[in-house]
Design a protein around this motif. Structure first.
Motif: not given
Length: 201
Positions: A34-35, A42-46, A108-114, A164-165
């Motif tokens: 999922q996402h 997000v992890c990479m950019l952060s 998608a929103r929940q995944a990003m916020l989490t 992830g993958y």
């Protein structure tokens, strides 16, 4: 410059690969398929932004203003405790043990916020990237700072992509309910261990 890049890569790899709340979440999203792309990105950019900020001098600034870390520490402890409780409850809930249609779905929103919460509310992220990597990288002479940051960021990118993958390779194992129970129990234990480490300092 290669030595600076290798130094940044090896140090970052050692820090990032240790099991923690962020890694556990990325693994779970990879298993659920999922996402994954959004979560990994997000992890990479952060990490890239935090490492760059640390090497640019923010690590020294944070060390001079411990109140910033204290605020993050207590907020992170509360979040990790809540998520640990959620993981333990999931370990005993049969509906959370299915990789198919019955698996819990994230929007998608929940995944990003989490994943943002796991990244930005965890003081260990700042200690590892901004303070530790940043302070070491800032000591590199000349262009060594840039190459140290590139090496560190490369380690982060490779790790999160693999986690992830690569998680889907474990899908046959996690088709069994017991594996999900063990994973949720492990995640709950990690979350509460991190909570205690933040509170009892």
């Amino acid at each position: 410059m290669l030595s600076a890049a290798l130094s940044g890569f090896s140090l970052a790899a050692g820090l990032i690969m240790a099991i923690g709340s962020q890694n556990a979440h990325v693994l779970r999203m990879g298993l659920l398929r999922q996402h994954v792309g959004k979560t990994v990105l997000v992890c990479m950019l952060s990490d890239a932004l935090l490492i760059a900020a640390g090497v640019a001098g923010m690590g020294t600034l944070v060390q001079q203003h411990p109140l910033l870390l204290d605020l993050t520490r207590w907020g992170g402890a509360a979040f990790l405790f809540w998520y640990g409780l959620r993981a333990w409850r999931a370990a005993f809930a049969s509906e959370s043990l299915n990789l198919g249609d019955a698996a819990p779905r994230y929007t998608a929103r929940q995944a990003m916020l989490t994943v943002l919460a796991f990244t930005l509310l965890n003081p260990h992220v700042y200690l590892d990237t901004v303070v530790l990597l940043g302070s070491i990288g800032a000591q590199q002479p000349g262009e060594g700072k840039l190459w140290f940051a590139i090496g560190s960021t490369t380690a982060s990118i490779l790790w999160f992509a693999a986690l992830g993958y690569g998680a889907r390779l474990l899908a046959p194992l996690f088709a069994r309910p017991l594996s999900w129970r063990l994973l949720d129990g492990l995640v709950g234990t990690v979350m509460w261990s991190l909570t205690l480490s933040l509170v009892w300092r």
